[in-house]
Design a protein around this motif. Structure first.
Motif, mmCIF file in Angstrom:
data_model
loop_
_atom_site.group_PDB
_atom_site.id
_atom_site.type_symbol
_atom_site.label_atom_id
_atom_site.label_comp_id
_atom_site.label_asym_id
_atom_site.label_seq_id
_atom_site.Cartn_x
_atom_site.Cartn_y
_atom_site.Cartn_z
ATOM 1 N N GLU A 1 -6.417 -16.703 20.488
ATOM 2 C CA GLU A 1 -7.185 -15.808 19.614
ATOM 3 C C GLU A 1 -6.740 -16.039 18.187
ATOM 4 O O GLU A 1 -5.724 -16.669 17.928
ATOM 5 C CB GLU A 1 -6.895 -14.361 20.000
ATOM 6 N N THR B 1 -4.245 -10.014 36.415
ATOM 7 C CA THR B 1 -4.948 -9.430 37.561
ATOM 8 C C THR B 1 -5.413 -10.508 38.544
ATOM 9 O O THR B 1 -5.172 -10.390 39.760
ATOM 10 C CB THR B 1 -6.130 -8.565 37.077
ATOM 11 N N GLU C 1 -4.089 -13.487 31.654
ATOM 12 C CA GLU C 1 -3.938 -12.120 32.161
ATOM 13 C C GLU C 1 -3.393 -12.223 33.570
ATOM 14 O O GLU C 1 -3.345 -13.309 34.148
ATOM 15 C CB GLU C 1 -5.268 -11.376 32.133
ATOM 16 N N ALA D 1 -5.835 -1.160 20.619
ATOM 17 C CA ALA D 1 -5.650 -0.938 22.061
ATOM 18 C C ALA D 1 -4.239 -1.313 22.512
ATOM 19 O O ALA D 1 -3.845 -2.469 22.454
ATOM 20 C CB ALA D 1 -6.669 -1.745 22.853
ATOM 21 N N LEU D 2 -3.476 -0.308 22.957
ATOM 22 C CA LEU D 2 -2.134 -0.589 23.479
ATOM 23 C C LEU D 2 -2.228 -1.029 24.922
ATOM 24 O O LEU D 2 -1.412 -1.796 25.404
ATOM 25 C CB LEU D 2 -1.259 0.660 23.394
ATOM 26 N N GLU E 1 -1.063 -3.112 39.457
ATOM 27 C CA GLU E 1 -2.283 -3.273 40.245
ATOM 28 C C GLU E 1 -2.050 -2.547 41.575
ATOM 29 O O GLU E 1 -0.990 -2.705 42.190
ATOM 30 C CB GLU E 1 -2.581 -4.758 40.529
ATOM 31 N N ARG F 1 -3.442 -16.567 25.070
ATOM 32 C CA ARG F 1 -4.867 -16.576 24.694
ATOM 33 C C ARG F 1 -4.974 -17.151 23.290
ATOM 34 O O ARG F 1 -4.246 -16.703 22.389
ATOM 35 C CB ARG F 1 -5.457 -15.151 24.675
ATOM 36 N N TYR G 1 -14.686 -8.253 35.665
ATOM 37 C CA TYR G 1 -14.480 -7.782 37.037
ATOM 38 C C TYR G 1 -14.532 -6.270 37.218
ATOM 39 O O TYR G 1 -14.390 -5.776 38.323
ATOM 40 C CB TYR G 1 -13.181 -8.349 37.629
ATOM 41 N N TYR G 2 -14.776 -5.513 36.155
ATOM 42 C CA TYR G 2 -14.673 -4.058 36.291
ATOM 43 C C TYR G 2 -15.864 -3.412 36.992
ATOM 44 O O TYR G 2 -17.011 -3.831 36.839
ATOM 45 C CB TYR G 2 -14.467 -3.406 34.926
ATOM 46 N N ARG H 1 -15.112 -3.151 28.076
ATOM 47 C CA ARG H 1 -13.982 -4.051 28.291
ATOM 48 C C ARG H 1 -14.400 -5.522 28.320
ATOM 49 O O ARG H 1 -15.534 -5.841 28.591
ATOM 50 C CB ARG H 1 -13.177 -3.696 29.545
ATOM 51 N N PHE I 1 -1.422 -12.036 19.201
ATOM 52 C CA PHE I 1 -0.689 -13.298 19.270
ATOM 53 C C PHE I 1 -1.348 -14.252 20.260
ATOM 54 O O PHE I 1 -2.238 -13.856 21.002
ATOM 55 C CB PHE I 1 0.750 -13.040 19.714
HETATM 56 P P1 HAM Z 1 -6.795 -6.689 28.359
HETATM 57 O O1 HAM Z 1 -7.486 -5.507 27.742
HETATM 58 O O2 HAM Z 1 -7.391 -8.021 28.115
HETATM 59 O O3 HAM Z 1 -6.714 -6.375 29.914
HETATM 60 O O4 HAM Z 1 -5.288 -6.725 27.885
HETATM 61 C C1 HAM Z 1 -4.447 -5.600 28.038
HETATM 62 C C2 HAM Z 1 -3.614 -5.393 26.788
HETATM 63 O O5 HAM Z 1 -2.915 -6.591 26.451
HETATM 64 C C3 HAM Z 1 -4.411 -5.055 25.532
HETATM 65 O O6 HAM Z 1 -4.720 -3.685 25.469
HETATM 66 C C4 HAM Z 1 -3.426 -5.458 24.427
HETATM 67 O O7 HAM Z 1 -2.486 -4.418 24.186
HETATM 68 C C5 HAM Z 1 -2.706 -6.646 25.041
HETATM 69 N N1 HAM Z 1 -3.259 -7.891 24.496
HETATM 70 C C6 HAM Z 1 -4.376 -8.545 24.870
HETATM 71 N N2 HAM Z 1 -4.554 -9.657 24.137
HETATM 72 C C7 HAM Z 1 -3.527 -9.709 23.251
HETATM 73 C C8 HAM Z 1 -3.120 -10.617 22.212
HETATM 74 N N3 HAM Z 1 -3.817 -11.715 21.956
HETATM 75 N N4 HAM Z 1 -1.985 -10.333 21.519
HETATM 76 C C9 HAM Z 1 -1.254 -9.231 21.788
HETATM 77 N N5 HAM Z 1 -1.572 -8.345 22.760
HETATM 78 C C10 HAM Z 1 -2.693 -8.578 23.476
HETATM 79 C C11 HAM Z 1 -6.183 -7.217 30.842
HETATM 80 O O8 HAM Z 1 -5.485 -8.164 30.571
HETATM 81 C C12 HAM Z 1 -6.439 -6.789 32.266
HETATM 82 N N6 HAM Z 1 -5.802 -7.780 33.157
HETATM 83 C C13 HAM Z 1 -5.916 -5.396 32.517
HETATM 84 C C14 HAM Z 1 -6.118 -4.941 33.924
HETATM 85 C C15 HAM Z 1 -5.200 -4.960 34.912
HETATM 86 N N7 HAM Z 1 -7.230 -4.456 34.429
HETATM 87 C C16 HAM Z 1 -7.037 -4.183 35.710
HETATM 88 N N8 HAM Z 1 -5.828 -4.499 36.018
#
Ligand code: HAM
Length: 419
Positions: A113, A82, A80, A278-279, A129, A111, A260-261, A256, A120
């Protein structure tokens, strides 16, 4: 034959126009809110994510691509942005130049997963941010930008979900309440949730196990136990969203997956992508900058998954991209003119026109087929009797009109193609 690694995907030339369309939309919306782009390295020291995202999270516990390099440093492909953005913010003292720093990014993330539709192991996020303010209006700005981007891409089937996690003290008090509530039901929880009961009790809300869901449904809700400031900020967010006519739901289970939230969290779901709804997701992270060694600085942000959004767009047929075409295709009538054709193409390309010709010694008929396949606006025929007179033949493919052009009058072609 070696294939792409499970959970990774090639983005082929035929996919690119849709990606570009999305990227342009994202850049336009972020620019209109005055966010500046930042790019950080693909890998960071593992400690950054472990400390930033939280040791007990799924991401750090089981999904990171970590490896030790030849100097024995543990590195991790970024899961990620952040934590990486905060690291760069601190390293370059960005806050010293500006009290509020508004940044956006687009980048691959990693990741490990279990892959499925919309999930993916290498995926792409765009996100933003804003570091340096406690204003709930900035939380609203995040939702507004995400919503505006999704709407601009023509998406309809959207649900905005918001929640507040309060301050850490509120959350600690609430965790005690939740612990009391779950104490005598603990044995009925799934193994994962029993573990979370000890390590990170709020994450039980994330459980997909039906029996866990049944138990947790009647638990006390964090939004009903907020401190005064979190409550007031949450009211501002709700009021402002209503003013912007962004429909939303309050989802008390929205904790979530990252530690860190604080205060506001949100997600935007789509009903058009199957299981991974979740988009995008985000929220306020008022303590992360301190956790990573900075002085207390308040911040908020969000990130969105590009593959998932494009999947929703495809399923809703929410936008179309223009058919690709080229300006001119040069057809060689006599074989020996290959180098002359290349010379003329070079002159046209210098003028930034989109030009192509045959490199495969194909027949005139095959070259014409190629010109049609490429949707050439003009075809320039070179060869035959005209060539001996120093002429080429330019055909407008939309109306069939042909015109003779002298070799030294390439300018005429250029002005025609530009008109
Ligand atoms: P997150 O919810 O882990 O948040 O990821 C944000 C978005 O990334 C998810 O809603 C999803 O659309 C996409 N995503 C996550 N994992 C996958 C995956 N394995 N494959 C495809 N899409 C994926 C964060 O990453 C935080 N850094 C958001 C944030 C920014 N919070 C504060 N600032």
């Amino acid at each position: 034959m070696i294939k792409a690694v499970t959970g990774t995907k090639d983005i082929l030339p035929s996919d690119i126009p849709r990606w570009k369309y999305l990227e342009k939309t994202v850049e336009r919306v972020f620019a209109s809110f005055n966010y500046k782009e930042i790019r950080t390295p693909i890998f960071e020291e593992t400690a950054l994510f472990a400390r930033g995202i939280g040791e007990e999270t799924d991401i750090v516990g089981k999904e990171m691509y970590s490896f030790t390099d030849r100097s024995d440093t543990s590195l991790t492909l970024k899961p990620e942005m952040t934590a990486a953005v905060v690291r760069a913010y601190l390293e370059h003292s960005l806050g010293a130049q500006q009290p509020l720093v508004k940044l956006f990014y687009m980048s691959p993330m990693f990741r490990q997963e279990r892959p499925q539709a919309g999930r993916f192991r290498q995926f792409h996020q765009f996100g933003a941010e804003a570091i340096g303010s406690k204003s709930p209006l900035l939380d609203v700005e995040m939702i507004q930008m995400a919503y505006e981007i999704l709407k601009s891409l023509g998406l309809k089937n959207l649900t905005v979900k918001i929640n507040s996690l309060g301050t850490p003290e509120t959350r600690e008090n609430y965790k005690k309440l939740l612990k009391e509530f779950l104490e005598d039901k603990k044995n009925k929880l799934s193994e994962d949730s029993r573990r979370r009961f000890e390590t990170n009790i709020l994450r039980i809300f994330d459980s997909k196990v039906e029996s866990d869901q049944k138990i947790i449904k009647d638990a006390p809700k964090l939004v009903d136990h907020l401190d005064e400031e979190s409550k007031a900020d949450f009211e501002v967010v709700k009021d402002q969203l209503a003013k912007y006519e962004i429909p939303f739901e309050i989802d008390p289970a929205l904790v979530r997956g990252l530690d860190y939230y604080t205060k506001l969290t949100f997600e935007i779901d789509s009903g058009s992508v199957g299981a991974q709804t979740a988009l995008c997701g985000g929220g306020r992270y008022d303590l992360l900058i301190e956790t990573l060694g900075g002085k207390p600085t308040l911040a908020t942000g969000f990130a969105a998954g590009i593959e998932r959004i494009l999947l929703a767009c495809e399923n809703e047929k929410s936008f179309t991209v223009p058919v690709q075409s080229i300006d001119v295709y040069l057809v060689r009538i006599s074989d020996e003119l290959e180098s002359f054709v290349s010379e003329i193409a070079g002159k046209l390309r210098k003028e930034n026109l989109l030009v192509d010709f045959d490199y495969l010694q194909r027949s005139v008929k095959a070259q014409m087929r190629e010109a049609n396949k490429l949707n050439a606006k003009y075809v320039l025929f070179i060869g035959g009797d005209e060539y001996k007179e120093g002429l080429m033949n330019l055909k407008n493919m939309s109306n069939g009109v042909e015109e003779k052009i002298k070799f030294d009058k390439v300018d005429t072609i250029i002005s025609k193609l530009r008109s």
